[in-house]
Design an enzyme around this catalytic site. Structure first.
Site, PDB file in Angstrom:
ATOM      1  N   LYS A  30       0.843  -1.212   0.000  1.00 13.37           N
ATOM      2  CA  LYS A  30       0.000   0.000   0.000  1.00 13.37           C
ATOM      3  C   LYS A  30       0.871   1.252   0.000  1.00 13.37           C
ATOM      4  O   LYS A  30       0.648   2.170  -0.789  1.00 13.37           O
ATOM      5  CB  LYS A  30      -0.882   0.013   1.243  1.00 13.37           C
ATOM      6  CG  LYS A  30      -1.565   1.351   1.529  1.00 13.37           C
ATOM      7  CD  LYS A  30      -2.427   1.337   2.768  1.00 13.37           C
ATOM      8  CE  LYS A  30      -1.691   1.647   4.023  1.00 13.37           C
ATOM      9  NZ  LYS A  30      -1.417   3.075   4.294  1.00 13.37           N
ATOM     10  N   ASN A  31       1.888   1.273   0.863  1.00 11.71           N
ATOM     11  CA  ASN A  31       2.669   2.496   1.034  1.00 11.71           C
ATOM     12  C   ASN A  31       3.684   2.716  -0.075  1.00 11.71           C
ATOM     13  O   ASN A  31       4.389   3.712  -0.083  1.00 11.71           O
ATOM     14  CB  ASN A  31       3.333   2.517   2.411  1.00 11.71           C
ATOM     15  CG  ASN A  31       2.297   2.671   3.515  1.00 11.71           C
ATOM     16  OD1 ASN A  31       1.141   2.989   3.233  1.00 11.71           O
ATOM     17  ND2 ASN A  31       2.686   2.421   4.740  1.00 11.71           N
ATOM     18  N   CYS A 124      -4.687  12.710  12.680  1.00 10.45           N
ATOM     19  CA  CYS A 124      -5.485  11.471  12.729  1.00 10.45           C
ATOM     20  C   CYS A 124      -5.250  10.874  14.117  1.00 10.45           C
ATOM     21  O   CYS A 124      -4.504  11.395  14.932  1.00 10.45           O
ATOM     22  CB  CYS A 124      -5.063  10.522  11.625  1.00 10.45           C
ATOM     23  SG  CYS A 124      -3.413   9.877  11.846  1.00 10.45           S
ATOM     24  N   ARG A 129       0.523  14.502  12.797  1.00 11.15           N
ATOM     25  CA  ARG A 129       0.877  14.313  11.383  1.00 11.15           C
ATOM     26  C   ARG A 129       1.222  15.647  10.694  1.00 11.15           C
ATOM     27  O   ARG A 129       0.588  16.034   9.720  1.00 11.15           O
ATOM     28  CB  ARG A 129      -0.236  13.598  10.621  1.00 11.15           C
ATOM     29  CG  ARG A 129      -0.814  12.348  11.258  1.00 11.15           C
ATOM     30  CD  ARG A 129       0.153  11.187  11.432  1.00 11.15           C
ATOM     31  NE  ARG A 129       0.704  10.664  10.215  1.00 11.15           N
ATOM     32  CZ  ARG A 129       0.155   9.657   9.502  1.00 11.15           C
ATOM     33  NH1 ARG A 129      -0.975   9.147   9.888  1.00 11.15           N
ATOM     34  NH2 ARG A 129       0.747   9.211   8.412  1.00 11.15           N
ATOM     35  N   ASP A 132       5.537  19.936   8.003  1.00  8.05           N
ATOM     36  CA  ASP A 132       6.571  20.980   7.940  1.00  8.05           C
ATOM     37  C   ASP A 132       7.793  20.550   7.133  1.00  8.05           C
ATOM     38  O   ASP A 132       8.387  21.365   6.407  1.00  8.05           O
ATOM     39  CB  ASP A 132       6.991  21.399   9.352  1.00  8.05           C
ATOM     40  CG  ASP A 132       7.473  20.202  10.177  1.00  8.05           C
ATOM     41  OD1 ASP A 132       6.725  19.216  10.272  1.00  8.05           O
ATOM     42  OD2 ASP A 132       8.607  20.249  10.681  1.00  8.05           O
ATOM     43  N   ASP A 315       4.538   0.680  12.125  1.00 10.49           N
ATOM     44  CA  ASP A 315       3.331   0.055  11.568  1.00 10.49           C
ATOM     45  C   ASP A 315       3.166  -1.397  12.005  1.00 10.49           C
ATOM     46  O   ASP A 315       2.154  -2.013  11.686  1.00 10.49           O
ATOM     47  CB  ASP A 315       3.342   0.130  10.033  1.00 10.49           C
ATOM     48  CG  ASP A 315       3.187   1.546   9.560  1.00 10.49           C
ATOM     49  OD1 ASP A 315       3.397   1.811   8.362  1.00 10.49           O
ATOM     50  OD2 ASP A 315       2.876   2.428  10.386  1.00 10.49           O
ATOM     51  N   ARG A 407      -8.788  -0.258   4.631  1.00 11.70           N
ATOM     52  CA  ARG A 407      -7.950   0.758   3.980  1.00 11.70           C
ATOM     53  C   ARG A 407      -6.613   0.148   3.557  1.00 11.70           C
ATOM     54  O   ARG A 407      -6.032   0.561   2.561  1.00 11.70           O
ATOM     55  CB  ARG A 407      -7.668   1.915   4.945  1.00 11.70           C
ATOM     56  CG  ARG A 407      -8.853   2.768   5.276  1.00 11.70           C
ATOM     57  CD  ARG A 407      -8.433   3.995   6.021  1.00 11.70           C
ATOM     58  NE  ARG A 407      -7.328   4.661   5.329  1.00 11.70           N
ATOM     59  CZ  ARG A 407      -6.741   5.767   5.784  1.00 11.70           C
ATOM     60  NH1 ARG A 407      -7.161   6.314   6.916  1.00 11.70           N
ATOM     61  NH2 ARG A 407      -5.766   6.335   5.134  1.00 11.70           N
TER      62      ARG A 407
HETATM   63  C1  EPZ Z   1       4.382   6.868   6.197  1.00 13.28           C
HETATM   64  O1  EPZ Z   1       3.639   7.973   6.657  1.00 13.28           O
HETATM   65  C2  EPZ Z   1       3.403   5.703   6.153  1.00 13.28           C
HETATM   66  N1  EPZ Z   1       2.287   6.027   5.272  1.00 13.28           N
HETATM   67  C3  EPZ Z   1       2.873   5.416   7.558  1.00 13.28           C
HETATM   68  O2  EPZ Z   1       2.068   4.250   7.463  1.00 13.28           O
HETATM   69  C4  EPZ Z   1       4.043   5.110   8.482  1.00 13.28           C
HETATM   70  O3  EPZ Z   1       3.561   4.904   9.785  1.00 13.28           O
HETATM   71  C5  EPZ Z   1       5.027   6.289   8.459  1.00 13.28           C
HETATM   72  O4  EPZ Z   1       5.462   6.548   7.100  1.00 13.28           O
HETATM   73  C6  EPZ Z   1       6.264   6.021   9.300  1.00 13.28           C
HETATM   74  O5  EPZ Z   1       6.916   4.876   8.813  1.00 13.28           O
HETATM   75  C7  EPZ Z   1       2.470   5.975   3.932  1.00 13.28           C
HETATM   76  O6  EPZ Z   1       3.549   5.705   3.436  1.00 13.28           O
HETATM   77  C8  EPZ Z   1       1.263   6.255   3.095  1.00 13.28           C
HETATM   78  P1  EPZ Z   1       6.504  10.138   8.209  1.00 13.28           P
HETATM   79  P2  EPZ Z   1       4.300   9.454   6.626  1.00 13.28           P
HETATM   80  O7  EPZ Z   1       6.486  11.431   7.519  1.00 13.28           O
HETATM   81  O8  EPZ Z   1       5.247   9.577   5.498  1.00 13.28           O
HETATM   82  C9  EPZ Z   1       6.966  13.275  11.657  1.00 13.28           C
HETATM   83  C10 EPZ Z   1       0.162   2.938   7.688  1.00 13.28           C
HETATM   84  O9  EPZ Z   1      -0.303   2.407   8.701  1.00 13.28           O
HETATM   85  N2  EPZ Z   1       6.856  14.266  10.589  1.00 13.28           N
HETATM   86  O10 EPZ Z   1       7.582   9.140   7.877  1.00 13.28           O
HETATM   87  O11 EPZ Z   1       3.201  10.424   6.736  1.00 13.28           O
HETATM   88  C11 EPZ Z   1       5.690  12.468  11.852  1.00 13.28           C
HETATM   89  O12 EPZ Z   1       4.788  13.142  12.710  1.00 13.28           O
HETATM   90  C12 EPZ Z   1       0.664   4.363   7.749  1.00 13.28           C
HETATM   91  O13 EPZ Z   1       0.299   2.368   6.581  1.00 13.28           O
HETATM   92  C13 EPZ Z   1       7.120  15.596  10.888  1.00 13.28           C
HETATM   93  O14 EPZ Z   1       7.423  15.948  12.022  1.00 13.28           O
HETATM   94  O15 EPZ Z   1       5.102   9.433   8.002  1.00 13.28           O
HETATM   95  C14 EPZ Z   1       6.213  11.201  12.469  1.00 13.28           C
HETATM   96  O16 EPZ Z   1       6.430  11.417  13.839  1.00 13.28           O
HETATM   97  C15 EPZ Z   1       0.377   5.013   9.106  1.00 13.28           C
HETATM   98  N3  EPZ Z   1       7.014  16.515   9.894  1.00 13.28           N
HETATM   99  C16 EPZ Z   1       7.573  10.997  11.774  1.00 13.28           C
HETATM  100  O17 EPZ Z   1       7.937  12.283  11.267  1.00 13.28           O
HETATM  101  C17 EPZ Z   1       6.687  16.168   8.602  1.00 13.28           C
HETATM  102  O18 EPZ Z   1       6.629  17.056   7.727  1.00 13.28           O
HETATM  103  C18 EPZ Z   1       7.543  10.018  10.619  1.00 13.28           C
HETATM  104  O19 EPZ Z   1       6.479  10.394   9.786  1.00 13.28           O
HETATM  105  C19 EPZ Z   1       6.426  14.816   8.322  1.00 13.28           C
HETATM  106  C20 EPZ Z   1       6.519  13.875   9.329  1.00 13.28           C
END
Ligand code: EPZ
Length: 428
Positions: A30-31, A124, A129, A132, A315, A407
């Protein structure tokens, strides 16, 4: 008189206690498919993506691409996408708010059209989420960003490559790395992303972009280099297997003391999980036919900390919590990516678990067994954790609101039923 239309909610009913046995096939990731679908916006030629899972999130992304004017069709696991006629550069709130991943249309819209208006995704249940890092990275490429009424309004006269550091307080960002890569592939000059995400899904996206004619190297390492090109062509591509679904199926075999062969999974994507399971006494053997998971003996407790890839994936946190809840002894899970990602704790405790939440830690005192109960799914991976608990529980478990599960898992109950589980879907 007001008429309230109740959306029919499905639940999964599970009569637990059956050791799973047999063979199961892992679906496409999916991701990986979601950002790759967005990447098809970068060319006016046709793209064909195979090994695509039939998931609600994929259908949502199809709707988003269509709302922008692209042709997108999913048939028998193959996506045909053609963004030739894209005229609308606004991804609207209704669709983006239902799926955060849709925020990754920002990069390709900017890359090809130099303008984009994308709704901020909002938070969420697993956390705030923020985006920045996405905006910081995009701005570095010479894009003007304005926030208007909950939308990111981005414009640029020309995108220029730049070196940047993209790490945040919680480590690297998967989709921010993807967004910046997709904006940089058609920029002038070279972009270097330091502290890039190393997840296999980021590698898959970069490999797809290279098939389109991009010049990306270093994917899978914390330093990715992108040499901008003038134009990208259409491409055909097959999505990698879903390592989180594979991990979930491995735990389904372990928690039921089963004997399951998981086909299509890549052991190299599951190092942290397999290492922890080996410490617990769960053997995952890599055979010609697939990953063989046979568990008979008493398991040992372990401590888990979630971190960016290649460390233990957030995850898989809810799913391993279910296994640790029925592993005698004390285990501690520390959630470093989404410190609030513990909605499943209260539901597992309703099933007889003994889990205490302390900030980003969950302290688990393993019990002998779960007792079946009605429980509520809250998010995609929490639902998977509850299903695993139900498979091992004594008695009946009803996992309600499983639209969360739909989903990200392709017909999970069908796959589990084929392994002998007593599980079926019912309307609430
Ligand atoms: C991806 O989300 C995945 N989703 C998530 O899977 C997964 O949990 C996550 O990566 C972490 O591995 C998809 O790929 C569609 P991140 P993403 O940006 O990219 C912080 C599932 O269950 N952050 O890697 O949105 C954030 O809050 C989903 O399949 C910032 O601070 O996650 C988190 O603490 C849930 N600023 C950390 O970084 C930003 O601009 C990692 O988030 C972006 C993220």
């Amino acid at each position: 008189m007001t008429i309230i239309f109740m959306i029919p909610l499905d639940k999964l009913v599970i009569e637990g206690g059956v050791p799973l046995k047999g063979t199961v096939m892992v679906s496409g990731a999916k991701n990986s498919v979601l950002p790759i679908m967005a990447a098809c916006l970068l060319t006016e030629s046709a793209c064909k993506i195979s090994n695509v899972p039939d998931l609600k999130d994929v259908i949502t992304m199809v709707k988003i691409l269509r709302s922008l004017g692209a042709h997108a069709e999913l048939e028998d696991g193959v996506l045909s996408i053609n963004a030739k006629n894209v005229r609308n550069h606004t991804a609207d709130y209704k669709l983006v708010s239902t799926m955060r991943a849709s925020f990754c249309v920002l990069g390709p819209l900017l890359g090809r059209f130099k303008k984009a208006k994308v709704s901020l995704p909002g938070g969420c249940v697993i956390g705030a989420r923020p985006v920045d890092l996405h905006l910081k990275g995009i701005k570095n490429l010479g894009v003007d960003i304005d926030i208007q009424a909950g939308y990111v309004v981005a414009t640029s006269r020309r995108l220029r490559g730049k070196s940047m550091f993209l790490g945040g307080d919680y480590g690297s960002s998967v989709l921010a790395t993807g967004n910046v890569m997709m904006a940089a592939v058609l920029a002038e000059g070279k972009t270097i992303i330091e502290s890039a995400a190393c997840e296999p899904e980021v590698v898959d996206l970069a490999d797809f972009l290279n098939k389109m004619g991009a010049k990306i190297k270093g994917q899978g390492t914390p330093c990715i280099e992108i040499e901008g090109v003038k134009h990208l062509r259409g491409a055909e591509y097959s999505i990698i297997p879903d390592r989180i679904e594979a991990g979930t199926l491995i735990l389904a075999s372990a928690i039921t003391r089963g004997d399951v062969l998981i086909k299509g999974a890549l052991k190299s994507h599951l190092g942290a999980l397999i290492d922890k399971l080996a410490q617990m006494g769960v053997k995952v053997k890599d055979t010609e036919a697939g990953l063989k998971v046979k568990t008979e003996n008493k398991l040992k407790p372990v401590n888990i900390t979630t971190l960016p890839y290649p460390c233990f994936p957030t995850d898989m946190q809810a799913q391993i919590m279910s296994l640790l809840s029925v592993t005698q002894g004390v285990s501690v899970i520390t959630e470093k990516i989404y410190p609030d990602r513990f909605m499943h704790v209260a539901e597992l405790n309703r099933m007889g678990a003994n889990i205490m939440r302390e900030g980003p830690h969950a302290i688990i005192e393993g019990k002998k067994f779960f007792s079946g109960a009605p429980v509520m799914a809250s998010d995609l991976r929490a639902s998977a954790g509850l299903v695993l608990a139900g498979l091992a529980a004594k008695g009946r478990t009803d996992v309600r609101r499983i639209y969360h599960l739909d989903r990200g898992y392709e017909k999970l109950e069908v796959k589990l039923k084929l392994l002998g589980a007593r599980i079926w879907r019912e309307r609430e």
